[in-house]
Motif scaffolding. Structure first.
Motif, PDB file in Angstrom:
ATOM      1  N   VAL A  36      15.286  60.439  67.781  1.00  0.00           N
ATOM      2  CA  VAL A  36      14.880  60.464  66.259  1.00  0.00           C
ATOM      3  C   VAL A  36      14.239  61.941  65.936  1.00  0.00           C
ATOM      4  O   VAL A  36      13.821  62.430  66.733  1.00  0.00           O
ATOM      5  N   ASP A  37      14.636  62.193  64.757  1.00  0.00           N
ATOM      6  CA  ASP A  37      14.607  63.484  64.476  1.00  0.00           C
ATOM      7  C   ASP A  37      13.153  63.506  63.303  1.00  0.00           C
ATOM      8  O   ASP A  37      13.056  62.901  62.282  1.00  0.00           O
ATOM      9  N   VAL A  38      12.139  64.022  63.901  1.00  0.00           N
ATOM     10  CA  VAL A  38      10.723  64.017  63.280  1.00  0.00           C
ATOM     11  C   VAL A  38      10.519  65.315  62.279  1.00  0.00           C
ATOM     12  O   VAL A  38      10.458  66.204  62.825  1.00  0.00           O
ATOM     13  N   PRO A  39      10.380  65.026  61.072  1.00  0.00           N
ATOM     14  CA  PRO A  39       9.906  66.095  60.260  1.00  0.00           C
ATOM     15  C   PRO A  39       8.349  66.433  60.423  1.00  0.00           C
ATOM     16  O   PRO A  39       7.610  65.547  60.235  1.00  0.00           O
ATOM     17  N   VAL A  40       8.301  67.572  60.510  1.00  0.00           N
ATOM     18  CA  VAL A  40       6.920  68.233  60.658  1.00  0.00           C
ATOM     19  C   VAL A  40       6.483  69.280  59.695  1.00  0.00           C
ATOM     20  O   VAL A  40       7.357  70.151  59.764  1.00  0.00           O
ATOM     21  N   LYS A  41       5.626  69.087  58.960  1.00  0.00           N
ATOM     22  CA  LYS A  41       4.931  69.990  58.032  1.00  0.00           C
ATOM     23  C   LYS A  41       3.755  70.739  58.721  1.00  0.00           C
ATOM     24  O   LYS A  41       2.650  70.093  58.985  1.00  0.00           O
ATOM     25  N   LEU A  42       3.879  72.004  59.072  1.00  0.00           N
ATOM     26  CA  LEU A  42       2.913  72.826  59.359  1.00  0.00           C
ATOM     27  C   LEU A  42       2.437  73.789  58.077  1.00  0.00           C
ATOM     28  O   LEU A  42       3.198  74.878  57.968  1.00  0.00           O
ATOM     29  N   ASN A  43       1.400  73.466  57.499  1.00  0.00           N
ATOM     30  CA  ASN A  43       1.189  74.287  56.301  1.00  0.00           C
ATOM     31  C   ASN A  43       2.195  74.102  55.258  1.00  0.00           C
ATOM     32  O   ASN A  43       2.706  73.373  54.867  1.00  0.00           O
ATOM     33  N   ASP A  44       3.049  75.399  54.998  1.00  0.00           N
ATOM     34  CA  ASP A  44       3.941  75.445  53.902  1.00  0.00           C
ATOM     35  C   ASP A  44       5.326  75.472  54.950  1.00  0.00           C
ATOM     36  O   ASP A  44       6.524  75.626  54.144  1.00  0.00           O
ATOM     37  N   GLU A  45       5.264  75.414  56.232  1.00  0.00           N
ATOM     38  CA  GLU A  45       6.404  75.496  57.150  1.00  0.00           C
ATOM     39  C   GLU A  45       6.994  74.184  57.143  1.00  0.00           C
ATOM     40  O   GLU A  45       6.173  72.984  57.797  1.00  0.00           O
TER      41      GLU A  45
END
Length: 290
Positions: A36-45
């Motif tokens: 599975v490809d997990v979307p990860v948001k770190l601040n604005d990235e």
């Protein structure tokens, strides 16, 4: 590009998690190849992390990879917590062997509680999905994300609270949202964007306090708060008694003539504490045929 192998604690049924996630058209995965490809948001990235199963349910092992080299440690920690690989499911199994759900847990061994990708995304999803059948619920959340979120290499990211807060109700009505549901999504996003509701702070509070605070928000009832706690935060002792799926699963498992009422559910679940979330998830699983 980096790769890291991680062994989980004892048994862990990753394939069931893939099956559950496959119901959501927004999730990019492959059940045959077990990733599975997990979307990860770190601040604005925005980052994408692939999680691939290498082992079995009895001997779990995973490969975690991403092209975001500079954030490797942070991403690994995020994924570890998301999948809750440190949770010893044998302890949960042994607990339920002393309860009226012993057979159920024997049949569905190693069922993990895996958290949704982000706290805000999870809250939006449960608000959108409440009181809808599953197919249309996923249709609405998919339209919401594909219209107002973003896509990177086939992986979808939910819109930010700020983006959702800037929308007009009519923009969601055009996607077949009801007027009230459009208001719930946008107004809740405004509270979060303006700092009146801090989901990260809420996630650190006891279950009872979180539910108390969330149900003050228009459009959020106990079912939504409990599901956010379970799948957004990963809490282990939630039992959404208003959930029709759980009621149907209990009717089937306990061979009842009709769906149990509130008092019957309380009585039947008396031995499940402090792992009622695992009971809830495994009951859902039992009627999914998984």
């Amino acid at each position: 590009m980096w790769k890291e192998e991680i062994a989980s604690v004892r048994e862990y049924d990753f394939d069931y998690t893939l099956l559950r996630w496959s119901l959501d058209p927004l999730t990019r995965l492959n059940r045959e190849e077990r990733w599975v490809d997990v979307p990860v948001k770190l601040n604005d990235e925005h980052h994408i992390v692939r999680v691939k199963a290498l082992g079995t349910t009895s001997h779990p092992c995973f490969e975690v990879s991403s092209s975001s080299n500079e954030n490797r440690d942070i991403l690994l920690q995020h994924i570890f917590e998301l999948f809750q690989w440190g949770r010893d499911l044998e302890e949960v199994y042994q607990h339920f062997q002393k309860t009226n759900l012993a057979k159920l847990f024997h049949n569905h061994y190693g069922t993990p509680i895996v958290k949704d990708f982000h706290l805000y995304d999870c809250l939006m999803k449960v608000i959108i999905h409440q009181q809808l059948n599953m197919k249309f619920a996923y249709t609405l959340s998919t339209r919401f994300v594909q219209k107002f979120g973003s896509e990177i290499n086939g992986v979808w990211f939910y819109p930010s609270p700020e983006k959702a807060a800037s929308l007009d109700y009519d923009q969601l009505r055009e996607l077949q949202f009801s007027q009230r549901k459009a208001e719930y999504v946008i107004d809740t996003s405004k509270l979060i964007a303006e700092g009146e509701v801090d989901l990260n702070h809420l996630a650190e509070q006891p279950d009872e306090e979180v539910i108390k605070q969330l149900v003050k928000i228009r459009g959020i009832g106990p079912w939504t708060a409990e599901n956010w706690l379970m799948f957004g935060v990963g809490r282990e002792n939630l039992f959404p008694k208003a959930d029709i799926g759980i009621q149907n699963a209990m009717k089937q498992y306990f061979r009842l003539d009709k769906k149990p009422n509130y008092e019957e559910m309380v009585k039947l679940s008396g031995e499940w504490d402090p792992f009622r979330s695992y009971a809830s998830l495994t009951l859902w699983r039992s009627i999914e045929g998984a």
